[in-house]
Design a protein around this motif. Structure first.
Motif, short mmCIF file in Angstrom:
data_model
loop_
_atom_site.label_atom_id
_atom_site.label_comp_id
_atom_site.label_asym_id
_atom_site.label_seq_id
_atom_site.Cartn_x
_atom_site.Cartn_y
_atom_site.Cartn_z
N LEU A 846 9.21 13.10 21.00
CA LEU A 846 9.41 14.00 21.93
C LEU A 846 8.55 15.37 21.74
O LEU A 846 8.94 16.42 21.55
N THR A 847 7.26 15.16 21.66
CA THR A 847 6.07 16.12 21.57
C THR A 847 5.29 15.83 22.51
O THR A 847 5.18 14.80 23.26
N SER A 848 4.36 16.94 23.00
CA SER A 848 3.57 16.93 24.17
C SER A 848 4.33 16.83 25.37
O SER A 848 4.42 15.74 26.33
N LYS A 849 5.13 17.96 25.61
CA LYS A 849 6.02 18.02 26.75
C LYS A 849 5.33 17.86 28.09
O LYS A 849 3.90 18.38 28.35
N VAL A 850 6.02 17.19 29.06
CA VAL A 850 5.17 16.96 30.43
C VAL A 850 5.87 17.70 31.44
O VAL A 850 5.19 18.36 32.15
N ARG A 851 7.32 17.75 31.58
CA ARG A 851 7.95 18.25 32.41
C ARG A 851 9.30 18.63 32.09
O ARG A 851 9.99 17.90 31.23
N ASN A 852 10.14 19.50 33.20
CA ASN A 852 11.57 19.63 32.86
C ASN A 852 12.19 19.01 34.09
O ASN A 852 12.06 19.37 35.21
N TYR A 853 13.30 18.12 33.74
CA TYR A 853 13.99 17.57 34.98
C TYR A 853 15.43 18.06 35.05
O TYR A 853 16.18 18.72 34.24
N LYS A 854 15.66 18.94 36.29
CA LYS A 854 16.80 19.74 36.45
C LYS A 854 18.05 18.84 36.44
O LYS A 854 18.12 17.58 36.56
N LYS A 855 19.18 19.38 36.30
CA LYS A 855 20.66 18.94 36.34
C LYS A 855 20.90 18.16 37.43
O LYS A 855 20.58 18.82 38.91
N GLY A 856 21.30 17.18 37.57
CA GLY A 856 21.48 16.43 38.66
C GLY A 856 20.47 15.31 39.12
O GLY A 856 20.72 14.53 40.09
N SER A 857 19.21 15.57 38.31
CA SER A 857 18.25 14.52 38.66
C SER A 857 18.54 13.04 38.43
O SER A 857 19.28 12.68 37.39
N LEU A 858 18.01 12.30 39.25
CA LEU A 858 18.46 10.80 39.05
C LEU A 858 17.03 10.13 38.54
O LEU A 858 16.19 10.19 39.51
N LEU A 859 17.08 9.60 37.41
CA LEU A 859 15.78 8.98 37.09
C LEU A 859 15.79 7.24 36.67
O LEU A 859 17.04 7.09 36.35
N LYS A 860 14.76 6.68 36.87
CA LYS A 860 14.73 5.16 36.73
C LYS A 860 14.22 5.00 35.20
O LYS A 860 13.32 5.80 34.86
N VAL A 861 14.79 4.23 34.35
CA VAL A 861 14.35 3.77 33.09
C VAL A 861 14.06 2.44 32.84
O VAL A 861 14.59 1.56 33.74
N LYS A 862 13.03 2.13 32.10
CA LYS A 862 12.69 0.75 32.06
C LYS A 862 13.18 0.11 30.33
O LYS A 862 13.18 -1.04 30.42
N LYS A 863 13.52 0.95 29.41
CA LYS A 863 13.73 0.54 28.34
C LYS A 863 14.29 1.69 27.31
O LYS A 863 14.12 2.68 27.89
N VAL A 864 14.97 1.41 26.31
CA VAL A 864 15.52 2.09 25.46
C VAL A 864 14.57 1.85 24.10
O VAL A 864 14.78 0.70 23.49
N VAL A 865 14.32 3.01 23.47
CA VAL A 865 13.69 2.53 21.95
C VAL A 865 14.21 3.46 20.88
O VAL A 865 15.01 4.48 21.22
N LYS A 866 14.36 3.02 19.84
CA LYS A 866 14.92 3.79 18.59
C LYS A 866 13.72 4.67 18.15
O LYS A 866 12.42 4.43 18.12
N TYR A 867 14.25 6.00 17.60
CA TYR A 867 13.48 6.80 17.12
C TYR A 867 14.30 7.33 15.92
O TYR A 867 15.31 8.17 15.99
N LYS A 868 13.95 6.92 14.53
CA LYS A 868 14.60 7.36 13.18
C LYS A 868 16.10 6.74 13.48
O LYS A 868 16.27 5.69 13.82
N TYR A 869 16.94 7.73 13.76
CA TYR A 869 18.59 7.43 13.88
C TYR A 869 18.92 7.80 15.18
O TYR A 869 20.15 7.98 15.22
N SER A 870 18.07 8.06 16.07
CA SER A 870 18.56 8.26 17.49
C SER A 870 17.76 7.53 18.29
O SER A 870 16.96 6.50 18.09
N THR A 871 17.77 7.59 19.70
CA THR A 871 17.06 6.66 20.71
C THR A 871 16.66 7.67 21.91
O THR A 871 17.00 8.58 21.96
N ARG A 872 15.59 6.77 22.61
CA ARG A 872 15.12 7.48 23.52
C ARG A 872 15.04 6.50 24.82
O ARG A 872 14.70 5.18 24.43
N TYR A 873 15.03 7.24 26.01
CA TYR A 873 14.82 6.44 27.22
C TYR A 873 13.47 6.54 27.62
O TYR A 873 12.86 7.58 27.60
#
Length: 891
Positions: A846-873
């Motif tokens: 979660l470095t090199s920010k691209v943009r901010n998605y507002k509340k209510g935004s519906l996003l498509k995800v293709k996978k989930v990845v682990k990052y240390k003890y948390s996860t990222r979409y």
């Protein structure tokens, strides 16, 4: 570049070194304006011996002699607009000496122009120009007979019309670039002729700049000597390239400091806390007054719009507008002298010199004495304040006796401190309690005012310093909202409610409600309106919303019963919320390590508050950024096993942080990390307690929990005991460092045995975005063998642990579940539910920010990845966002 503040008492010591400081002398009158690369229309010094006029000027080779700098008897600083000089096509300077006789009769002449420090200052006379100059001097001898030439430190050599070609050729062959002087003298004793009436002598000396693409040269010296018998008048000109800086400076805040030491080797100032910084205006509101030509404060202030703003010479800060603000909060300005003489006078303005490349500037430290790498690029200038008056809020019972001594703390009067209210009133303290009504519950202002000092501006009026605090008049049954913060957004964890009530037998009871959420609070300005945006430096009210009041009443009934009646007059009692000052970023250092023998920078993070552009996520320190200190602030190089130390930024680390934001942003560092060397050596990655969460890789609440504190748990032990033991869970429950949150009402207990006398607090069932989140620190089984999580509550919106929340919770998945998604939904769609939106990044860290998605935004995800003890979409566009369930929901 250093900015040096002068004191009047020191001026006599600094005249030789700092010629710029001559703004305190009577120098040239103010010029009318500025045009081109030179300062025009000034009061030019013209020598008039025997009615002959003689003047020295400096121009570029594209300007005429009338466009030079003004000169004056004494020493004058000559800042030259480098950008204009270069854009006009100049490659040289022309040093002019112009002599005219309009007296009505022939007159003797004795004038000298001297140029020194040439090659060492980046200018020289080329061979071709030297040949032309010598030829010009040879021609002049036919008119005036005698010219004396001084080269370097040598004696003067006289040249006349009788000098031979060999004499002139030898002169051409000499080295002129160490400096030279040309003296025009006629008659010289019995030799030579007087200058005829209406006749003139004009001498222009070409000087080439070594590197015309650079403003590297500075302060070569031009001197004019005018002789009239035994009388000598001398004019010194010190030209240097300069930049115009008004627009840059005016966008910066002033830095609030307090003088600690007047050490002759360099004065030391302490940078004051952010609540004081927020009081100061920016230079746009209180402009810096530039005086590059030494005309003095009053002339510069009166004509500041007509004077160019160069980063050279003297400039001033007008203290009066600053005093008018800070004096209402108990602060005043630095004394003119605090070393033994009378201490009842303050500077009406501060005088600074722009010391290019100097090393004698002041030093700045924080409240721990740690030196801060603050430079003139970070702020408009520093302003030295003096604490005068301290007072605090207090409370009293309705119909009780009003006692102002409960609010008064101290009056710092010269070198003495008065803490007794009666003594302070005898010395001149006044109290305004006219709005207090002790018979009615409420919050009322009380203002303490003391006489302080006068300004050194000729006005004998003694200025006053005041501070207004609140007295809260309480009924037997009431509650008060308390808290305070300086931040870029409202943090509900910083506020709590104190409840006081009496039962039927008149016993007094108190308890605290500290589980407030963002929906329980709102912000109002001083007019009672909800602001659409926060104004930097402004103070706002924080009040309870209707839902917040309902929550309080519900808890009061649960504690005290339905018969207790609460005085509603105090429901809107408040403390303050202050937005950070403009162009100021607070860099907060956090993190800890308990399982390594040596300091590892990767265990720590630095997060930022006040970064308006949100351009910077968390910063991970690198080698040499951090150091260990003991409780006394001493640097520790060999930590003792079992001992804890503070982890703080080094000077190099502070510079790395400042470099992230550039010269227009002031960065103030706060916080520290903790390092504890394990009692058993681990070789750098042992199996002792995992590191404390250190924050996130985001700079705003909208995505702050996207990494969560558990990301720093990468240093936890990789070696584990067998599942099911008292210290390690089975694989079906959360691992150390993982974040979990409660889906139903749960309790937090001091011990693994869940009994009422061990309970720290209840957590009620809450909406998804408000569910309490915890970091699993370890495990323990109760006496019946049930597994408990050892945890501490973590607030992902503030990126901090919640104080007083260490303990044990259930591990049952009926009550607590992982706070992060582990799978991709069948629909491969998620929705943003965090009210501030969620940021996307180029990397899983979660470095090199691209943009901010507002509340209510519906996003498509293709996978989930682990990052240390948390996860990222991973989004369909390849960007990463948090998979924290308080920020996103599967659809």
């Amino acid at each position: 570049m250093h900015l040096r503040k002068n004191n009047v008492a020191l001026i006599t010591k600094t005249l030789v070194t700092f010629v710029i400081s001559l703004s305190f002398m009577c120098v040239s009158a103010l010029a009318a304006g500025y045009s081109g690369s030179f300062y025009n229309g000034g009061s030019q010094f013209v020598a008039k011996p025997n009615g002959v006029t003689a003047a020295m000027t400096l121009t570029g080779n594209k300007q005429g002699t009338g466009e030079g700098y003004p000169t004056s008897a004494g020493t004058t600083t000559l800042p030259i607009s480098y950008d204009k000089w270069k854009s006009d096509g100049n490659t040289q300077f022309l040093a002019h000496l112009d002599i005219s006789n309009n007296s009505g009769s022939a007159q003797a002449v004795n004038q000298e122009i001297r140029l020194t420090d040439l090659s060492t200052r980046g200018v020289y006379i080329s061979d071709a120009d030297k040949d032309k100059l010598v030829s010009k001097l040879k021609d002049l001898t036919s008119k005036i007979q005698v010219i004396r030439i001084y080269l370097g430190n040598g004696d003067a050599v006289s040249y006349t019309s009788a000098s031979t070609d060999s004499d002139w050729n030898n002169l051409k062959a000499e080295n002129w670039n160490g400096g030279f002087a040309i003296q025009i003298t006629t008659p010289d004793g019995t030799t030579g002729n007087k200058l005829a009436d209406k006749d003139t002598i004009s001498l222009s000396i070409p000087l080439t700049v070594s590197d015309p693409t650079s403003e590297s040269f500075s302060n070569f010296k031009m001197i004019q000597f005018s002789f009239e018998g035994l009388n000598l008048t001398q004019v010194n000109l010190n030209p240097s390239f300069a930049k115009e800086v008004k627009d840059t400076v005016n966008n910066k805040p002033y830095l609030a400091t307090q003088l600690l030491s007047r050490d002759p080797s360099g004065w030391k100032y302490q940078v004051l806390p952010d609540d004081v910084q927020a009081l100061l205006p920016t230079a746009k509101d209180n402009p810096v007054i530039f005086d590059p030509f030494g005309v003095g404060f009053e002339n510069a202030r009166t004509n500041q719009n007509a004077i160019p703003s160069f980063n050279a010479g003297t400039f001033y800060v007008n203290n009066l507008p600053i005093f008018n603000v800070v004096s209402k909060y108990g602060w005043s300005m630095e004394y003119v002298n605090n070393g033994g003489q009378e201490q009842n006078t303050m500077y009406s303005h501060y005088t600074y010199t722009w010391d290019n490349g100097g090393s004698n500037g002041p030093s700045f430290v924080d409240d721990q004495g740690k030196e801060l790498p603050l430079t003139g690029d970070n702020y408009a200038d520093y302003v030295s304040l003096r604490k005068v008056l301290d007072a605090k809020d207090w409370q009293m019972d309705v119909n009780g006796k009003f006692d102002a001594s409960q609010g008064f703390e101290q009056w710092i009067k010269n070198n003495s401190t008065i803490t007794d209210l009666d003594a302070a009133q005898k010395a001149g303290l006044k109290i305004d309690d006219s709005q207090v009504n002790t018979s009615k519950a409420g919050v009322y202002p009380v203002t303490f005012t003391v006489p302080d000092a006068k300004f050194d501006d000729g006005n004998d009026d003694v200025q006053k310093v005041s501070k207004t605090v609140n007295v809260t008049v309480l009924t037997p049954n009431s509650y008060i909202l308390k808290g305070s913060e300086i931040s870029s957004y409202l943090d509900s964890s910083k506020y709590y409610v104190d409840v006081m009530y009496r039962t039927g037998n008149n016993d007094k009871n108190e308890f605290k409600v500290d589980n407030l959420t963002d929906s329980d609070l709102s912000i109002q300005d001083n007019s009672g309106n909800t602001p659409s945006s926060m104004t930097p430096g402004q103070t706002y009210k924080v009040i309870l919303t209707d839902s917040g009041r309902a929550k309080i009443m519900q808890q009061i009934k649960a504690k005290a019963g339905n018969d207790v009646k609460i005085d509603s007059a105090l429901n809107d009692a408040y403390f303050t919320y202050t937005a950070p000052a403009a162009n100021t970023v607070i860099a907060s250092l956090s993190g800890s390590s308990t399982n390594k023998d040596t300091l590892d920078p990767s265990d720590y993070k630095i997060t930022f508050t006040g970064d308006a552009a949100n351009n910077h996520a968390a910063y991970t320190p690198v080698a040499n950024d951090l150091q260990l200190q003991d409780s006394n602030g001493n640097v520790v190089t060999n930590p003792v096993a079992g001992e804890s130390y503070n982890v703080v930024l080094t000077a190099a680390g502070n510079k790395h942080i400042a470099d992230l934001f550039g010269s227009t942003i002031k960065v103030i560092t706060s916080g520290n990390g903790i390092f504890t060397r394990p009692t058993t050596s681990t070789g750098g990655s042992g199996t002792s307690t995992p590191t404390t969460p250190t924050g996130t890789t985001s700079s705003s609440s909208s995505s702050s929990s996207s990494t969560t504190a558990n990301s720093s748990s990468q240093n936890s032990s990789s070696a584990t005991t067998q599942p099911g033991t008292a210290t390690e869970p089975s694989t079906s429950v959360a691992v150390k460092g993982e974040a979990v949150y409660a889906t139903k009402k749960i309790g937090l207990y001091k011990k693994a045995d869940f009994k009422g006398n061990n309970r720290i607090k209840w957590y009620s069932k809450a909406k998804r975005v408000n569910r309490p989140e915890f970091i699993v620190k370890g495990y323990q089984k109760d006496t019946n063998g049930k597994l408990r999580y050892r945890v501490q509550q973590y607030n992902p919106y503030t990126r901090k642990y919640v104080k007083g929340t260490k303990g044990y919770i259930t591990s049952s998945t009926k009550y607590v579940v992982p706070a992060y998604y582990q799978t991709v939904p069948k629909s491969k769609k998620i929705m943003i539910i965090n009210r501030n939106g969620v940021k996307s990044y180029k990397r899983a860290s979660l470095t090199s920010k691209v943009r901010n998605y507002k509340k209510g935004s519906l996003l498509k995800v293709k996978k989930v990845v682990k990052y240390k003890y948390s996860t990222r979409y991973v989004l369909s566009n390849g960007q990463y966002i948090t998979a924290n369930k308080k920020f996103v929901i599967q659809k």
